[in-house]
Design an enzyme around this catalytic site. Structure first.
Site, mmCIF file in Angstrom:
data_model
loop_
_atom_site.group_PDB
_atom_site.id
_atom_site.type_symbol
_atom_site.label_atom_id
_atom_site.label_comp_id
_atom_site.label_asym_id
_atom_site.label_seq_id
_atom_site.Cartn_x
_atom_site.Cartn_y
_atom_site.Cartn_z
ATOM 1 N N ASP A 31 0.840 -1.196 0.000
ATOM 2 C CA ASP A 31 0.000 0.000 0.000
ATOM 3 C C ASP A 31 0.879 1.251 0.000
ATOM 4 O OD1 ASP A 31 -2.126 1.722 0.251
ATOM 5 O OD2 ASP A 31 -3.049 0.659 1.906
ATOM 6 N N ASP A 32 0.885 1.985 -1.110
ATOM 7 C CA ASP A 32 1.658 3.229 -1.241
ATOM 8 C C ASP A 32 3.168 3.001 -1.329
ATOM 9 O OD1 ASP A 32 -0.823 4.377 -0.994
ATOM 10 O OD2 ASP A 32 -0.361 5.591 0.758
ATOM 11 N N CYS A 43 -5.794 3.902 -4.045
ATOM 12 C CA CYS A 43 -5.960 2.522 -3.600
ATOM 13 C C CYS A 43 -7.283 1.863 -3.955
ATOM 14 C CB CYS A 43 -5.728 2.443 -2.091
ATOM 15 S SG CYS A 43 -6.535 3.744 -1.145
ATOM 16 N N ARG A 83 -8.045 -1.455 -6.299
ATOM 17 C CA ARG A 83 -8.570 -2.705 -5.740
ATOM 18 C C ARG A 83 -9.868 -3.120 -6.426
ATOM 19 N NH1 ARG A 83 -5.496 -3.347 -0.826
ATOM 20 N NH2 ARG A 83 -4.068 -1.569 -0.858
ATOM 21 N N LYS A 122 -6.326 -5.137 3.872
ATOM 22 C CA LYS A 122 -7.182 -4.003 3.518
ATOM 23 C C LYS A 122 -8.204 -4.396 2.458
ATOM 24 C CE LYS A 122 -6.548 0.664 1.577
ATOM 25 N NZ LYS A 122 -5.527 1.716 1.427
ATOM 26 N N HIS A 140 -11.431 -1.969 1.626
ATOM 27 C CA HIS A 140 -11.669 -0.623 1.079
ATOM 28 C C HIS A 140 -12.615 -0.630 -0.123
ATOM 29 C CE1 HIS A 140 -9.670 3.597 0.470
ATOM 30 N NE2 HIS A 140 -10.821 3.635 1.118
ATOM 31 N N HIS A 146 1.576 2.389 3.992
ATOM 32 C CA HIS A 146 0.620 3.502 4.076
ATOM 33 C C HIS A 146 0.742 4.206 5.419
ATOM 34 C CE1 HIS A 146 -3.243 5.588 4.048
ATOM 35 N NE2 HIS A 146 -3.496 5.159 2.809
ATOM 36 N N ASP A 154 -0.191 -0.812 -4.911
ATOM 37 C CA ASP A 154 -1.507 -0.409 -5.403
ATOM 38 C C ASP A 154 -1.536 0.947 -6.086
ATOM 39 O OD1 ASP A 154 -1.172 1.117 -3.107
ATOM 40 O OD2 ASP A 154 -3.152 0.677 -2.279
ATOM 41 N N ASN A 155 -0.519 1.753 -5.895
ATOM 42 C CA ASN A 155 -0.392 3.057 -6.552
ATOM 43 C C ASN A 155 0.993 3.588 -6.220
ATOM 44 O OD1 ASN A 155 -2.762 3.714 -4.121
ATOM 45 N ND2 ASN A 155 -0.710 4.547 -3.838
ATOM 46 N N LYS A 161 1.386 9.288 -5.875
ATOM 47 C CA LYS A 161 -0.005 8.854 -5.707
ATOM 48 C C LYS A 161 -0.991 9.988 -6.007
ATOM 49 C CE LYS A 161 -3.026 7.222 -1.908
ATOM 50 N NZ LYS A 161 -3.003 6.789 -0.488
#
Length: 546
Positions: A35-36, A73, A77, A135, A137, A227, A336-337, A383
């Protein structure tokens, strides 16, 4: 041994089911999402952070250097789970960030809607165990939960972010106000919780519970590291003490040098220059000694989180090796990004952001634009943006039975390609526009499997279009060309054109030199927007979050 070799060979050649072994020998699937995480943070992508497990996975598998996600994110997803563009399946933009002209419109629900397929459901219906930890989301109600979407065993953080530690009794703060579900029911976390360790524990327990029945599994390790808030277990926090004292430019220059040596930056190609210094984002040399210590410590905590992430990937791999399932497992890893560049830190009641408490319970830190710029090396921005720094993320794939690494995979690949790839590997049909008696949004990606197996196969035909939009920022990719629209000050508020073959850092706008190409690609974007129900926001950008 001969029979086992033949079985693996048949898997790698993707022979028809009638000529393959029974369903129980179909490959397992381990999907790992960070994540990130920035493009250059892993050792295999040029970083100095200690990531031996992911680096070994890359050495046995393959780096995907042109893997593209959405810019944040939950849209990523949504595309990952559904195999479709994120606009028609409910996450056209992030929940809570819909603008007035988007609210109530199809695709802007803020959760994975009823038109979306679920790769977990498809695999479960096809004979796979399906697990997720981490996660989600993609919705918070019962009907929107992972269990309702085909995950047999699930422990998930429902929202987008939360403390990586459990709340400190009597000192709860806003990032403790998050929800978790386990197997469809709301639940709580234990006192000694640390997110990445705990999610790994859950997946390992799922592996153990079902190993005896011989069914293949699909496991989604949906980690929330790195993240914000930046927090790491105590045993990792001191491992990077002093490592970032040289500052942003020196760390970035060292990453550029390693990326050149690894072939990630081709000869003759320049990385994006550092952003101009501003009062809000000064150069390292302009910082006071106290601010330098603070900035260096933030990056130390970030690095500690990434090393802990890598250690947990190692735990999953060791477990698969110990129970004999590693050789027959596809492993896919990606972020994810792009790196998070929007913030610096957050203060408030019960938050302790003193330097001595950085990275520990009650701290609430973000590492800000200058370190995000380092993580994004060699790309521009981070991001939330349509530039490569926002959407071109690090990715690694190891095929079942693969033990020898292959050259860098430089073909265009997207997060929408994951679901078709998994279906082909599992020998399951593409459901098309109807599944389980209802109309669904069809898969819009393509399988990467054959191209990853054989270097003479192209993922997409020449001239194929890939496009996306988020927050009004948009892009179109065709072969080596990229058309990008970003509002000022990040862009010119018009379409800009880049040749990624010679300018992956998007520094030289060729729009005025190639007006006919700009016109064709603009028309392609308009067609994409029409087909996917894109509604551009009245005010482009991230609504004051930058």
């Amino acid at each position: 041994m001969i029979l086992r070799t033949l079985c693996l060979a048949s898997l790698l050649l993707a022979v028809p089911p009638a000529l393959a072994t029974k369903a129980a020998t179909r490959p397992n699937i381990l999907l790992i999402v960070a994540d990130d995480l920035g493009y250059s943070d892993l050792g295999a992508f040029g970083g100095e952070i200690h990531t031996p497990n992911l680096d070994l996975l890359a050495a046995e598998g393959r780096l995907l250097t042109q893997f593209h996600t959405a810019a944040t994110c939950s849209p990523t997803r949504a595309a990952l789970i559904s195999g479709a563009d994120h606009h028609p399946v409910g996450l056209a933009t992030m929940a809570g960030m819909q603008q007035d002209n988007q609210r109530g419109q199809p695709g802007y629900e803020g959760y994975l809607n009823e038109r979306a397929l679920s790769i977990a459901q498809l695999l479960k219906d096809g004979g796979y165990h399906t697990y997720i930890a981490g996660k989600w989301h993609l919705g918070e109600t019962d009907a929107q939960s992972p269990t309702a979407r085909g995950f047999e065993r699930a422990f998930t953080l429902l929202g987008g972010a939360g403390s990586h530690f459990a709340p400190v009794p009597g000192k709860e703060h806003d990032y403790d106000q998050v929800k978790y579900r386990e197997n469809g029911r709301l639940t709580t976390i234990p006192p000694h919780f640390y997110s990445t360790d705990f999610y790994t524990d859950k997946l390992l327990s799922y592996f153990k519970a079902d190993v005896a029945d011989g069914k293949p599994f699909f496991a989604f390790a949906a980690y929330t590291t790195p993240h914000w808030p930046l927090q790491a277990p105590a045993e990792y926090l001191e491992r990077y003490r002093g490592r970032y004292d040289a500052g942003y430019a020196a760390v970035r220059a060292a990453r550029v040098a390693r990326q050149r040596a690894l072939g990630l930056i081709p000869a003759g190609v320049e990385p994006a220059p550092r952003l101009p210094a501003t009062p809000d984002n000064p150069d390292w040399e302009a910082l006071t000694p106290e601010t330098r210590a603070s900035e260096a410590r933030k990056m130390e905590v970030y690095a500690a989180m990434v090393e802990n992430l890598d250690a947990n990937v190692g735990r999953l791999i060791r477990a698969l090796k110990q129970d004999g399932r590693y050789d027959n497992t596809l492993i896919v890893f990606f972020a994810d990004n792009g790196a998070e560049g929007a913030r610096g830190h957050k203060d408030g009641p019960n938050i302790d952001n003193s330097l001595a408490n950085y990275g520990k319970p009650l701290s609430n830190l973000y590492y800000g634009k200058r370190w995000a710029e380092v993580s994004a090396t060699p790309h521009r921005l981070w991001k939330g943006h349509a530039t490569q720094g926002g959407v071109n993320t690090p990715a690694i794939v190891r095929l079942p039975g693969q033990q020898t690494g292959k050259p860098l995979f430089g073909q265009l690949a997207t997060v929408r390609d994951i679901a078709p790839t998994l279906l082909q590997l599992a020998r399951l049909p593409n459901p098309g526009r109807r599944y389980a008696g209802k109309a669904v949004e069809p898969l819009s990606g393509v399988s990467l499997l054959s191209a990853l197996q054989r270097d003479d196969i192209k993922v997409r035909p020449e001239g194929a279009i890939v496009a996306d939009e988020l927050f009004g920022r948009r892009y179109v990719l065709q072969d080596q060309w990229k058309l990008v629209w970003e509002e000022a000050p990040w862009g010119a508020g018009r379409w800009a054109l880049y040749d990624l073959a010679t300018d992956p850092a998007e520094q030289h706008d060729l729009a005025f030199e190639h007006p006919a190409r700009v016109e064709r690609l603009t028309a392609a974007w308009n067609d994409y927007a029409r087909r996917n129900g894109v509604i551009l926001p009245a005010r482009p950008g991230m609504a004051g979050r930058e």
